[in-house]
Motif scaffolding. Structure first.
Motif, PDB file in Angstrom:
ATOM      1  N   SER A  73       0.832  -1.201   0.000  1.00 36.02           N
ATOM      2  CA  SER A  73       0.000   0.000   0.000  1.00 36.02           C
ATOM      3  C   SER A  73       0.867   1.251   0.000  1.00 36.02           C
ATOM      4  CB  SER A  73      -0.907   0.014   1.226  1.00 36.02           C
ATOM      5  OG  SER A  73      -1.769  -1.107   1.212  1.00 36.02           O
ATOM      6  N   ASP A  74       0.422   2.241  -0.746  1.00 37.63           N
ATOM      7  CA  ASP A  74       1.108   3.535  -0.780  1.00 37.63           C
ATOM      8  C   ASP A  74       0.116   4.611  -0.347  1.00 37.63           C
ATOM      9  OD1 ASP A  74       3.103   5.397  -1.099  1.00 37.63           O
ATOM     10  OD2 ASP A  74       3.408   5.028  -3.246  1.00 37.63           O
ATOM     11  N   ILE A  75       0.609   5.823  -0.157  1.00 39.58           N
ATOM     12  CA  ILE A  75      -0.266   6.903   0.295  1.00 39.58           C
ATOM     13  C   ILE A  75      -1.161   7.398  -0.838  1.00 39.58           C
ATOM     14  CG2 ILE A  75       1.175   7.620   2.215  1.00 39.58           C
ATOM     15  CD1 ILE A  75       2.339   9.815   0.443  1.00 39.58           C
ATOM     16  N   ARG A  76      -2.287   8.002  -0.442  1.00 48.62           N
ATOM     17  CA  ARG A  76      -3.242   8.574  -1.376  1.00 48.62           C
ATOM     18  C   ARG A  76      -3.898   9.783  -0.706  1.00 48.62           C
ATOM     19  NH1 ARG A  76      -8.570   7.811  -0.167  1.00 48.62           N
ATOM     20  NH2 ARG A  76      -9.132   6.187   1.332  1.00 48.62           N
ATOM     21  N   PRO A  77      -4.595  10.620  -1.463  1.00 52.14           N
ATOM     22  CA  PRO A  77      -5.275  11.752  -0.838  1.00 52.14           C
ATOM     23  C   PRO A  77      -6.333  11.334   0.173  1.00 52.14           C
ATOM     24  CG  PRO A  77      -5.076  12.084  -3.211  1.00 52.14           C
ATOM     25  CD  PRO A  77      -4.657  10.668  -2.936  1.00 52.14           C
ATOM     26  N   TRP A  83      -0.748  17.920  -2.655  1.00 54.11           N
ATOM     27  CA  TRP A  83       0.276  18.602  -1.868  1.00 54.11           C
ATOM     28  C   TRP A  83       1.533  18.762  -2.712  1.00 54.11           C
ATOM     29  CZ3 TRP A  83      -2.171  14.053  -0.474  1.00 54.11           C
ATOM     30  CH2 TRP A  83      -1.468  12.866  -0.731  1.00 54.11           C
ATOM     31  N   HIS A  84       2.307  19.777  -2.365  1.00 57.12           N
ATOM     32  CA  HIS A  84       3.557  20.020  -3.074  1.00 57.12           C
ATOM     33  C   HIS A  84       4.477  20.848  -2.186  1.00 57.12           C
ATOM     34  CE1 HIS A  84       1.124  23.600  -4.095  1.00 57.12           C
ATOM     35  NE2 HIS A  84       2.279  24.248  -4.035  1.00 57.12           N
ATOM     36  N   ILE A  85       5.749  20.794  -2.502  1.00 54.98           N
ATOM     37  CA  ILE A  85       6.716  21.614  -1.784  1.00 54.98           C
ATOM     38  C   ILE A  85       6.649  23.039  -2.352  1.00 54.98           C
ATOM     39  CG2 ILE A  85       8.739  21.314  -3.286  1.00 54.98           C
ATOM     40  CD1 ILE A  85       8.764  20.913   0.525  1.00 54.98           C
ATOM     41  N   ASP A  86       6.801  24.018  -1.493  1.00 51.26           N
ATOM     42  CA  ASP A  86       6.812  25.419  -1.923  1.00 51.26           C
ATOM     43  C   ASP A  86       8.050  25.641  -2.793  1.00 51.26           C
ATOM     44  OD1 ASP A  86       7.042  28.189  -2.152  1.00 51.26           O
ATOM     45  OD2 ASP A  86       6.306  28.559  -0.119  1.00 51.26           O
ATOM     46  N   PRO A  87       7.899  26.061  -4.039  1.00 54.71           N
ATOM     47  CA  PRO A  87       9.074  26.257  -4.912  1.00 54.71           C
ATOM     48  C   PRO A  87      10.072  27.252  -4.346  1.00 54.71           C
ATOM     49  CG  PRO A  87       7.021  26.379  -6.176  1.00 54.71           C
ATOM     50  CD  PRO A  87       6.639  26.373  -4.730  1.00 54.71           C
ATOM     51  N   PHE A  95      -0.644  22.167   1.244  1.00 58.80           N
ATOM     52  CA  PHE A  95      -1.684  21.139   1.106  1.00 58.80           C
ATOM     53  C   PHE A  95      -3.021  21.790   0.749  1.00 58.80           C
ATOM     54  CE2 PHE A  95       1.511  18.802   3.231  1.00 58.80           C
ATOM     55  CZ  PHE A  95       1.238  17.450   3.072  1.00 58.80           C
ATOM     56  N   LYS A  96      -3.622  21.305  -0.335  1.00 58.02           N
ATOM     57  CA  LYS A  96      -4.974  21.715  -0.707  1.00 58.02           C
ATOM     58  C   LYS A  96      -5.965  20.763  -0.032  1.00 58.02           C
ATOM     59  CE  LYS A  96      -6.081  24.394  -3.368  1.00 58.02           C
ATOM     60  NZ  LYS A  96      -6.444  25.830  -3.195  1.00 58.02           N
ATOM     61  N   LEU A  97      -6.997  21.301   0.596  1.00 58.53           N
ATOM     62  CA  LEU A  97      -7.928  20.511   1.384  1.00 58.53           C
ATOM     63  C   LEU A  97      -9.190  20.166   0.588  1.00 58.53           C
ATOM     64  CD1 LEU A  97      -7.678  22.410   4.784  1.00 58.53           C
ATOM     65  CD2 LEU A  97      -6.250  20.530   3.930  1.00 58.53           C
ATOM     66  N   ARG A  98      -9.768  19.048   0.971  1.00 56.63           N
ATOM     67  CA  ARG A  98     -10.998  18.584   0.322  1.00 56.63           C
ATOM     68  C   ARG A  98     -12.166  19.489   0.735  1.00 56.63           C
ATOM     69  NH1 ARG A  98     -11.599  13.943  -2.219  1.00 56.63           N
ATOM     70  NH2 ARG A  98      -9.631  13.172  -1.338  1.00 56.63           N
ATOM     71  N   GLU A  99     -12.959  19.875  -0.234  1.00 54.65           N
ATOM     72  CA  GLU A  99     -14.102  20.740   0.043  1.00 54.65           C
ATOM     73  C   GLU A  99     -15.370  19.919   0.263  1.00 54.65           C
ATOM     74  OE1 GLU A  99     -14.501  24.119  -2.525  1.00 54.65           O
ATOM     75  OE2 GLU A  99     -12.339  24.182  -2.971  1.00 54.65           O
ATOM     76  N   ASN A 100     -16.354  20.540   0.900  1.00 57.59           N
ATOM     77  CA  ASN A 100     -17.674  19.942   1.132  1.00 57.59           C
ATOM     78  C   ASN A 100     -17.617  18.694   2.014  1.00 57.59           C
ATOM     79  OD1 ASN A 100     -18.943  21.874  -0.621  1.00 57.59           O
ATOM     80  ND2 ASN A 100     -18.146  20.701  -2.364  1.00 57.59           N
ATOM     81  N   VAL A 101     -16.679  18.690   2.937  1.00 56.29           N
ATOM     82  CA  VAL A 101     -16.602  17.621   3.943  1.00 56.29           C
ATOM     83  C   VAL A 101     -17.151  18.167   5.252  1.00 56.29           C
ATOM     84  CG1 VAL A 101     -15.059  16.144   5.288  1.00 56.29           C
ATOM     85  CG2 VAL A 101     -14.616  16.522   2.847  1.00 56.29           C
ATOM     86  N   LYS A 102     -17.939  17.348   5.941  1.00 55.52           N
ATOM     87  CA  LYS A 102     -18.467  17.764   7.233  1.00 55.52           C
ATOM     88  C   LYS A 102     -18.042  16.787   8.324  1.00 55.52           C
ATOM     89  CE  LYS A 102     -22.521  20.386   5.764  1.00 55.52           C
ATOM     90  NZ  LYS A 102     -23.985  20.557   5.922  1.00 55.52           N
ATOM     91  N   HIS A 153      -9.338  26.521   2.277  1.00 58.10           N
ATOM     92  CA  HIS A 153      -9.072  25.138   1.887  1.00 58.10           C
ATOM     93  C   HIS A 153      -7.622  24.928   1.473  1.00 58.10           C
ATOM     94  CE1 HIS A 153     -13.509  25.336   1.576  1.00 58.10           C
ATOM     95  NE2 HIS A 153     -13.405  24.146   2.135  1.00 58.10           N
ATOM     96  N   THR A 154      -6.725  25.703   2.070  1.00 63.92           N
ATOM     97  CA  THR A 154      -5.289  25.528   1.816  1.00 63.92           C
ATOM     98  C   THR A 154      -4.516  25.807   3.106  1.00 63.92           C
ATOM     99  OG1 THR A 154      -5.654  26.418  -0.414  1.00 63.92           O
ATOM    100  CG2 THR A 154      -3.376  26.116   0.286  1.00 63.92           C
ATOM    101  N   VAL A 155      -3.566  24.918   3.422  1.00 66.77           N
ATOM    102  CA  VAL A 155      -2.709  25.151   4.582  1.00 66.77           C
ATOM    103  C   VAL A 155      -1.257  24.954   4.174  1.00 66.77           C
ATOM    104  CG1 VAL A 155      -4.419  24.460   6.309  1.00 66.77           C
ATOM    105  CG2 VAL A 155      -2.890  22.726   5.334  1.00 66.77           C
ATOM    106  N   ALA A 156      -0.374  25.540   4.963  1.00 63.66           N
ATOM    107  CA  ALA A 156       1.069  25.388   4.751  1.00 63.66           C
ATOM    108  C   ALA A 156       1.698  24.860   6.034  1.00 63.66           C
ATOM    109  CB  ALA A 156       1.700  26.712   4.367  1.00 63.66           C
TER     110      ALA A 156
END
Length: 525
Positions: A73-77, A83-87, A95-102, A153-156
Motif C-alpha cells: 500500500s502507498d499513500i493517497r489523498p 500537496w507540493h513543496i513550496d518552490p 496542502f490543498k484541502l478537500r471541500e464539502n466535507v463535514k 481550503h489551503t494550509v502550509a
C-alpha cells in the motif's frame, strides 16, 4: 378464499419487520488489544488502534490506499486532495484541502480545523492541548514548526528542516472536530464518549473495557467507502484461544491473529483464513547506551543464535524468516547482510566480546498489535539465545505498558537490554529512518535505544533533501544495508498477517499493510 383486512395488515407488518431486521448487519471484530483503543483522536494500542478505531472514526490529511492485495500500500489523498513543496522554500509544504466535507457533528471541515488540530498536539499553551495526544503524535509531527492557513481550503506546514518524506507521516495524525471539542469544553473523558470525526463510521456507544459500537456513516465523503454493513463492533480479546472460540461460537465474525494450532480447526468449521505479505518486522530494538548490546559482536552473536526456521515452524507457516528490518520485496531492501543461523559462531563472538555467559533482559508483551504470538515466540527465542551463551530474562507485561517503555526510551528505562515491539514498515520513514535517526531518539520518536552512527546520519540528511523518488530510494536502500551491517536489531520474523473470517463475510481485501479497509465487507444473512 378471502382474508380479513386485519389479518392482511398484520402479515404485511410482520414482513416489513422481518425485512427491516434482515437489513441490519453487523461486523464484529475480536482485536488482540487488551483494551479498547482511545477514541479521542490518535489512538493508543499501537497500529491496531489506528486500524480499527483511528481509521473508522477519523480521517487524516493523507491516507493509505488499502484497495488492493497484490502490492504494498502507498499513500493517497485523504482530507487533502493534493500537496507540493513550496518552490520558494523547501522547508514549506502546501496542502490543498478537500471541500464539502463535514464533521459528524455537522460543522464544515476547513483549514482552521487543521491548524487547530496541530496546535492540539504541539502547542502546550493552546486550550485544546492534549498531553497524551502530544505523546502519541510527536513522532510524526515533531518536525512541524507551525501550520498556517492560506485560505479556507489551503494550509502550509513550516518544517524545521527539509523533509522529503513528510507526507508519509500524516496518515498517523487523525483529525477531530474542533466544534465538538469546544462544545465539550475540551474534557477528554467527555470526548471519549462523544467523539466526532469525518470517518466512515460514527460513534454509537462504548462499554468501557468491553466493547465499542460504531454505526456506518451513510453521508461519508468518499462514496466508494460508505460501509456495506450497518454496524461495527470492536471487542478487545487478547487471548488467541478466546478469539478462536468466539469466532467458532458466532460471538464474532472477524478475528485478528488466530493462534497457528487453531487454524486447521477454523478451516474445518468453514472459516476463511486469509494471509498476505505486509511490511512487518518482529524484532528486538536494542540498548545502545548501556549494557552488552553496545558491542557489535554481541549484537551479531544474538542474530547468529536465532534459528528462524524453527520460529516459522512454530507459527505454522504464517510467517517468513526475518534477517533484516525490511522483508525482501520492499523497494528499499537493497543487498543487506543476512545473519544465518550459526550457533557456534554466536558463541565464539560472545567469547571474543568477553560476555560469556552474557546476561540480557528483554521487555516483552503478552499480546498486542502485530505482536503475533509473543509468549511462545519469545520463549523459543530465549532458548536459542541461551543455547549460544546468553542468560536471557524475559520481563513480560501488557501491550500498553510495553508501548510506554518504548515511548519513554532507553534513558527512562535503562535496565532493559532490548524491547520486543513489532514495527510497521508502512512507509520509508516509519520503516527504517525513525529507528536510526538521532532526531527520533526516544522520547521524541521511535529510536528507543538511541542508535547512531556518522554514516547513517549523513545518509538520512541526504534522504530528507532528495525529492527525486528514484534517487531517494537508492539512498534508502543504502540506509537499510547500513542497519544490517551494524546488527542494530535482533531480527526474527516477518508476519504473514493471518486473520480468520466467518464464511458470511464477503468482499474483504487483505491489503499489504498494517491497516485494512473494513468498509467493503458485506455481512450475509
Amino acid at each position: 378464499m378471502q382474508f380479513p383486512l386485519k389479518t392482511i395488515a398484520a402479515a404485511a407488518l410482520s414482513c416489513l419487520a422481518a425485512v427491516s431486521s434482515r437489513a441490519e448487519t453487523t461486523l464484529t471484530v475480536a482485536m488482540t488489544a487488551g483494551d479498547i483503543p482511545i477514541t479521542t483522536g490518535i489512538p493508543d494500542q499501537g497500529s491496531e488502534g489506528v486500524r480499527f478505531v483511528g481509521y473508522s472514526l477519523y480521517d487524516a490529511l493523507v491516507l493509505f490506499d488499502l484497495s488492493r492485495s497484490d502490492k504494498a500500500s502507498d499513500i493517497r489523498p485523504g482530507l487533502a486532495t493534493e500537496w507540493h513543496i513550496d518552490p520558494a522554500n523547501q522547508k514549506r509544504w502546501i496542502f490543498k484541502l478537500r471541500e464539502n466535507v463535514k464533521w459528524h457533528d455537522g460543522c464544515p471541515f476547513t483549514a482552521e480545523d487543521v491548524v487547530w488540530n496541530f496546535q492540539r498536539i504541539q502547542n502546550k499553551d493552546a486550550p485544546q492541548f492534549d498531553a497524551f495526544q502530544f505523546a502519541l503524535g510527536r513522532t510524526y509531527a515533531g518536525n512541524v514548526q507551525s501550520v498556517d492557513k492560506i485560505d479556507d481550503h489551503t494550509v502550509a506546514f513550516n518544517m524545521d528542516r527539509v523533509h522529503s518524506l513528510f507526507p508519509y507521516l500524516l496518515p498517523q495524525i487523525m483529525l477531530i472536530s474542533p466544534c465538538n471539542a469546544e462544545k465539550l469544553k475540551y474534557d477528554r473523558n467527555a470526548l471519549a464518549f462523544a467523539p466526532s470525526g469525518t470517518g466512515p463510521y460514527r460513534y454509537k456507544r462504548m462499554v468501557a473495557h468491553e466493547r465499542l459500537e460504531l454505526d456506518a456513516n451513510k453521508e461519508y465523503w468518499d462514496k466508494d467507502r460508505i460501509p456495506k454493513h450497518d454496524h461495527l463492533v470492536l471487542l478487545p480479546m487478547p487471548e488467541a484461544s478466546t478469539r478462536a472460540a468466539a469466532l467458532l461460537s458466532g460471538q464474532v465474525n472477524f478475528i485478528e491473529a488466530p493462534v497457528p494450532d487453531s487454524i486447521p480447526r477454523l478451516k474445518a468449521a468453514g472459516m476463511n483464513v486469509v494471509t498476505n505479505t505486509y511490511p512487518h518486522n518482529w524484532a528486538y530494538q536494542l540498548n545502545f547506551v548501556k549494557g552488552p548490546m553496545t558491542d557489535i559482536k554481541v549484537r551479531q552473536a544474538a542474530n547468529y543464535a536465532i534459528n528462524r526456521d524453527d520460529v516459522v515452524e512454530l507459527l505454522g507457516g504464517t510467517a517468513i524468516a526475518g534477517y533484516t528490518t525490511a522483508p525482501p520485496g520492499m523497494p528499499y531492501y537493497g543487498n543487506p547482510i543476512k545473519y544465518k543461523y550459526d550457533p557456534a559462531k554466536a558463541t565464539a563472538l560472545l567469547k571474543e566480546a568477553g560476555c560469556y555467559p552474557c546476561k540480557i533482559n528483554l521487555a516483552i508483551s503478552t499480546s498486542g498489535s502485530g505482536q503475533m504470538q509473543p509468549l511462545p515466540m519469545n520463549e523459543l527465542v530465549k532458548s536459542q539465545l541461551d543455547a549460544a551463551g546468553f542468560e536471557t530474562t524475559l520481563t513480560s507485561m501488557d501491550w500498553n505498558a510495553l508501548l510506554n517503555i518504548s515511548r519513554g526510551g532507553v534513558d527512562k528505562f535503562p535496565d532493559y537490554t532490548g524491547v520486543n515491539i513489532s514495527r510497521n514498515l508502512v512507509d520509508p520513514f516509519n520503516g527504517i529512518v525513525r529507528h536510526v535517526w538521532t532526531g527520533q531518539w526516544a522520547p521524541v520518536g521511535g529510536n528507543w535505544g538511541h542508535f547512531s552512527t556518522p554514516e547513517t546520519e549523513t545518509l538520512i540528511g541526504q534522504i530528507f533533501g532528495e525529492f527525486d523518488d528514484a534517487k531517494r530510494m537508492g539512498l534508502l536502500s543504502q540506509l537499510h544495508e547500513k542497519m544490517s551491517e551494524q546488527a542494530m536489531m535482533i531480527w526474527v520474523a516477518h508476519d504473514l498477517n493471518p486473520r480468520a473470517l466467518s464464511p458470511k463475510l464477503k468482499g474483504f481485501v487483505q491489503a499489504q499493510s498494517w491497516f485494512q479497509d473494513l468498509t467493503r465487507i458485506t455481512v450475509m444473512p
